[in-house]
Design a protein around this motif. Structure first.
Motif, PDB file in Angstrom:
ATOM      1  N   GLY A  35      11.048  -1.280  56.319  1.00 19.82           N
ATOM      2  CA  GLY A  35      11.684  -2.310  55.509  1.00 19.82           C
ATOM      3  C   GLY A  35      12.716  -3.101  56.301  1.00 19.82           C
ATOM      4  O   GLY A  35      12.792  -4.333  56.189  1.00 19.82           O
ATOM      5  N   PHE A  36      13.513  -2.394  57.096  1.00 22.91           N
ATOM      6  CA  PHE A  36      14.509  -3.080  57.917  1.00 22.91           C
ATOM      7  C   PHE A  36      13.836  -4.031  58.903  1.00 22.91           C
ATOM      8  O   PHE A  36      14.227  -5.190  59.047  1.00 22.91           O
ATOM      9  CB  PHE A  36      15.349  -2.064  58.698  1.00 22.91           C
ATOM     10  N   LEU A  37      12.813  -3.527  59.620  1.00 22.11           N
ATOM     11  CA  LEU A  37      12.192  -4.296  60.692  1.00 22.11           C
ATOM     12  C   LEU A  37      11.337  -5.449  60.178  1.00 22.11           C
ATOM     13  O   LEU A  37      11.001  -6.353  60.947  1.00 22.11           O
ATOM     14  CB  LEU A  37      11.345  -3.369  61.570  1.00 22.11           C
ATOM     15  N   ALA A  38      10.993  -5.420  58.884  1.00 25.43           N
ATOM     16  CA  ALA A  38      10.225  -6.517  58.294  1.00 25.43           C
ATOM     17  C   ALA A  38      11.131  -7.580  57.685  1.00 25.43           C
ATOM     18  O   ALA A  38      10.649  -8.636  57.244  1.00 25.43           O
ATOM     19  CB  ALA A  38       9.275  -5.972  57.223  1.00 25.43           C
ATOM     20  N   SER A  39      12.428  -7.334  57.654  1.00 24.56           N
ATOM     21  CA  SER A  39      13.365  -8.274  57.031  1.00 24.56           C
ATOM     22  C   SER A  39      13.905  -9.256  58.073  1.00 24.56           C
ATOM     23  O   SER A  39      13.684  -9.104  59.275  1.00 24.56           O
ATOM     24  CB  SER A  39      14.523  -7.501  56.391  1.00 24.56           C
ATOM     25  N   GLY A  40      14.615 -10.264  57.590  1.00 28.45           N
ATOM     26  CA  GLY A  40      15.264 -11.202  58.496  1.00 28.45           C
ATOM     27  C   GLY A  40      14.274 -11.954  59.372  1.00 28.45           C
ATOM     28  O   GLY A  40      13.176 -12.313  58.949  1.00 28.45           O
ATOM     29  N   THR A  41      14.669 -12.175  60.621  1.00 28.58           N
ATOM     30  CA  THR A  41      13.827 -12.881  61.579  1.00 28.58           C
ATOM     31  C   THR A  41      12.787 -11.932  62.160  1.00 28.58           C
ATOM     32  O   THR A  41      13.143 -10.929  62.789  1.00 28.58           O
ATOM     33  CB  THR A  41      14.678 -13.466  62.721  1.00 28.58           C
ATOM     34  N   ALA A  42      11.519 -12.235  61.966  1.00 31.72           N
ATOM     35  CA  ALA A  42      10.444 -11.364  62.453  1.00 31.72           C
ATOM     36  C   ALA A  42      10.336 -11.441  63.973  1.00 31.72           C
ATOM     37  O   ALA A  42      10.623 -12.472  64.581  1.00 31.72           O
ATOM     38  CB  ALA A  42       9.128 -11.772  61.825  1.00 31.72           C
ATOM     39  N   ALA A  94      12.576  -2.143  67.350  1.00 32.78           N
ATOM     40  CA  ALA A  94      13.927  -2.140  66.772  1.00 32.78           C
ATOM     41  C   ALA A  94      14.911  -2.850  67.688  1.00 32.78           C
ATOM     42  O   ALA A  94      15.773  -3.612  67.229  1.00 32.78           O
ATOM     43  CB  ALA A  94      14.380  -0.701  66.521  1.00 32.78           C
ATOM     44  N   SER A  95      14.783  -2.622  68.987  1.00 26.82           N
ATOM     45  CA  SER A  95      15.661  -3.280  69.950  1.00 26.82           C
ATOM     46  C   SER A  95      15.504  -4.794  69.890  1.00 26.82           C
ATOM     47  O   SER A  95      16.491  -5.545  69.845  1.00 26.82           O
ATOM     48  CB  SER A  95      15.340  -2.754  71.362  1.00 26.82           C
TER      49      SER A  95
END
Length: 239
Positions: free
Chosen positions: A192-199, A230-231
């Motif tokens: 969920g975190f990694l799919a949010s914001g700027t892809a 993640a980085s």
């Protein structure tokens, strides 16, 4: 190692310096090796916790005075101890920190090792910028900056880094022995975190990585890919 080394009691008492001195004075061998060929000082530096540091420093001084050699990789092991201490320092017991810090300083001096720089944690609000292009090197710098010694991070970015580390640690350190439903939920939260914001990549690829990361059968390549993802995601979502 040497014949009869399994009967050598010093290895079990390395953080009890008074006993170490007594045993050596009674004839125990300060040059003893374990079955892997590691000497007493190497063992002592390898397994010490932060709270062991004052006793470790005393044991090391005793062993060196009795002729024990300095291990070839002693500097790296002392640096690792310093890194462990700095990572835990913000949450360390205030009654012990001065004593433990003094012991760490003594170990730096004994082995002629530059002190590890104090850790500075992110304040939870300012822009996140470590100025490193390589994703793997950036990941380690972000971990130091964003992940506390215990508990959740202050930012979503810190949580993304922390959760990838938690998944990886369970597989690499414990072989998945403690894996339960919670790790699947952890993987879902990371997704969920990694799919949010700027892809930063293909959503289908991310879903595949997270799907594999939900189970203890997750492979090394998946964990490595998630760490780099993640980085890169934090680098693209710095606020």
């Amino acid at each position: 190692g040497r014949p009869g080394e399994e009967k050598q009691p010093l290895f079990a008492l390395l953080y009890r310096p008074k006993m170490v001195r007594l045993l050596i004075d009674a004839g125990a061998d300060p040059l003893a090796l374990d079955r892997a060929g590691r000497d007493l000082i190497e063992n002592a530096l390898t397994y010490a916790s932060n709270l062991d540091l004052p006793r470790l420093a005393e044991t090391v001084k005793i062993l060196l005075a009795k002729g024990a050699p300095i291990p070839e990789d002693a500097a790296a092991r002392v640096t690792r101890l310093g890194e462990n201490l700095e990572f835990a320092r913000p949450n360390f017991n205030s009654d012990m920190i001065d004593k433990v810090s003094a012991a760490m300083d003594e170990l730096y001096a004994i082995f002629d090792v530059p002190p590890v720089r104090p850790r500075v944690l992110h304040d939870g609000t300012s822009r996140i910028d470590v100025g490193i292009d390589d994703p793997d090197a950036r990941y380690h710098a972000l971990f130091d900056l964003l992940v506390p010694a215990s508990g959740s991070a202050l930012t979503v970015q810190g949580e993304a880094i922390r959760l990838t580390g938690k998944l990886r640690s369970e597989i690499f350190r414990n072989g998945g022995a403690n894996w339960n439903l919670g790790f699947g939920q952890l993987a879902d939260a990371l997704g969920g975190f990694l799919a949010s914001g700027t892809a930063v990549g293909d959503p289908d690829e991310l879903r595949g990585l997270i799907g594999r990361a939900r189970y203890s059968t997750v492979d090394d390549a998946t964990l490595d890919a998630l760490r780099r993802w993640a980085s890169d995601w934090v680098a693209a979502n710095r606020k």
